[in-house]
Design an enzyme around this catalytic site. Sequence first.
Site, short mmCIF file in Angstrom:
data_model
loop_
_atom_site.label_atom_id
_atom_site.label_comp_id
_atom_site.label_asym_id
_atom_site.label_seq_id
_atom_site.Cartn_x
_atom_site.Cartn_y
_atom_site.Cartn_z
N ASP A 46 53.35 37.05 10.13
CA ASP A 46 53.05 35.78 9.47
C ASP A 46 51.55 35.68 9.18
O ASP A 46 51.08 34.73 8.56
CB ASP A 46 53.57 34.57 10.26
CG ASP A 46 52.98 34.46 11.66
OD1 ASP A 46 52.22 35.36 12.07
OD2 ASP A 46 53.26 33.45 12.34
N SER A 47 50.80 36.73 9.57
CA SER A 47 49.40 36.85 9.13
C SER A 47 49.33 36.87 7.60
O SER A 47 48.26 36.68 7.03
CB SER A 47 48.77 38.13 9.71
OG SER A 47 49.59 39.25 9.48
N ASP A 85 58.10 38.49 11.81
CA ASP A 85 57.66 37.31 12.56
C ASP A 85 58.51 36.10 12.23
O ASP A 85 58.78 35.81 11.06
CB ASP A 85 56.21 36.96 12.17
CG ASP A 85 55.20 37.52 13.15
OD1 ASP A 85 55.56 37.79 14.31
OD2 ASP A 85 54.03 37.69 12.73
N LYS A 113 60.01 38.71 16.01
CA LYS A 113 58.94 38.41 16.98
C LYS A 113 58.74 36.90 17.06
O LYS A 113 58.68 36.22 16.03
CB LYS A 113 57.64 39.13 16.58
CG LYS A 113 56.47 38.84 17.53
CD LYS A 113 55.37 39.87 17.40
CE LYS A 113 54.46 39.71 16.20
NZ LYS A 113 53.71 38.44 16.12
N GLU A 115 56.40 33.82 19.23
CA GLU A 115 55.19 33.60 20.03
C GLU A 115 55.45 32.57 21.11
O GLU A 115 55.93 31.47 20.82
CB GLU A 115 54.05 33.09 19.14
CG GLU A 115 53.65 34.07 18.06
CD GLU A 115 52.46 33.57 17.24
OE1 GLU A 115 51.87 32.52 17.59
OE2 GLU A 115 52.12 34.23 16.25
N GLU A 182 48.12 40.01 22.65
CA GLU A 182 46.98 39.89 21.74
C GLU A 182 45.76 39.31 22.47
O GLU A 182 45.88 38.28 23.17
CB GLU A 182 47.35 38.98 20.55
CG GLU A 182 46.18 38.80 19.57
CD GLU A 182 46.59 38.23 18.23
OE1 GLU A 182 47.80 38.08 17.96
OE2 GLU A 182 45.67 37.94 17.42
O1 KIV Z 1 51.14 38.21 12.20
C1 KIV Z 1 50.61 39.23 12.62
O2 KIV Z 1 50.06 40.04 11.88
C2 KIV Z 1 50.64 39.46 14.05
C3 KIV Z 1 49.78 40.56 14.61
C4 KIV Z 1 48.38 40.12 14.65
C5 KIV Z 1 50.25 41.04 15.93
O3 KIV Z 1 51.31 38.78 14.77
#
Ligand code: KIV
Length: 266
Positions: A46-47, A85, A113, A115, A182
Site C-alpha cells: 500500500d506504499s 497489502d 499482509k 498491520e 519494520e
Molecule cells: O507497503 C509497503 O511497501 C510495505 C513495505 C514497506 C514492507 O508494507
Amino acid sequence: MSNKATLNTLLQLKAQNEKFSCLTAYDACFSHFISEAGVEVMLVGDSLGMVLQGRDSTLPVSIDDMVYHTQSVARGNQHSLIMADMPFMTYATPEQALQNSAKLMQAGAELVKLEGGEWLNESVKRLSDCGIPSCVHLGLTPQSVHKFGGYKVQGRTPEAAEQLLREALAAQDAGAAMLVLECVPNAVGKAVTEKADIPVIGIGAGPDTDGQVLVLHDMLGLSPGKPAKFVKNFLSENGGSIQAAISAYHHAVKNSYFPGKEHGFS
Ligand code: KIV
C-alpha cells in the site's frame, strides 16, 4: 529461474539458513523484471499510495486500488510469490478481513499482509481456517503513523522489544504464515527471527531476518526526499540499468551483503 516460489520455498530456505529477497511491485512491467531476477517475493504494497499516487501516507489507499495493482502484478509475474497489502480500515473485524482478503486473493495474491499486534489474531485465524495465508506486519506499521506521531523506530526499550516478540509468536500461533518487521533494532530482528518458525522479512530490522524487503522506487533512487537509513540505491551502482539494479539487490540479499551495518538501528 524456472521454479515458482511458494510459502514452502521460504520455509525450506529458512530451514537451510538461506536468505530470500522481496521487493514491492505495482505493475506488470516491473513485476516481470523482478520475477525474472529471481526475487522470491513481490509485495503489492500500500506504499503505492505514496509512491504512485503522491499521497503523504498509505491511509487513503482503497481495496479497489489494491485489487487493480495486484491484478497487474499477477499478469507480469512468473516465478515470485505475490503478497498484497490489506489497506487501512479494510480488516477492522475478522469478517471484514475475510471479505477483503478474498478480493485480493481473487486478484492474484497468494497471501495477504495486515498491520498490527495481538488484536489481529482472531482475523489471522479466520483467514487461515478459510485457506488464506497471511503475513503480520509488526514494528513500525505505517497505517498507524498518526498513533506513533511519525515514522519512528519501534521496540527500542526492553519492554517494547519483549512485547514485539510476544506479538510475533502469538501471530504465528494464530496461524500467520509470515512476519514483516519494520524499523526495529537489529537485536529485535534477530531475536524474532530465531524464535519464530515462520519466515521473517525485515525492512530496517537488521541483517539477521530470513528475508529483506525494500520499496522498489526507493532502491532505484526514484523516491523524493532524503532516503531512510535502511535504503540503498542499487541503480546508481549498476550503470543506470533497472534490470541490473534488481539483480544486484537480489544477489546482495542472498549473499548477506545487504543490509550492511550502516542500514540498521542499534
Ligand atoms: O507497503 C509497503 O511497501 C510495505 C513495505 C514497506 C514492507 O508494507
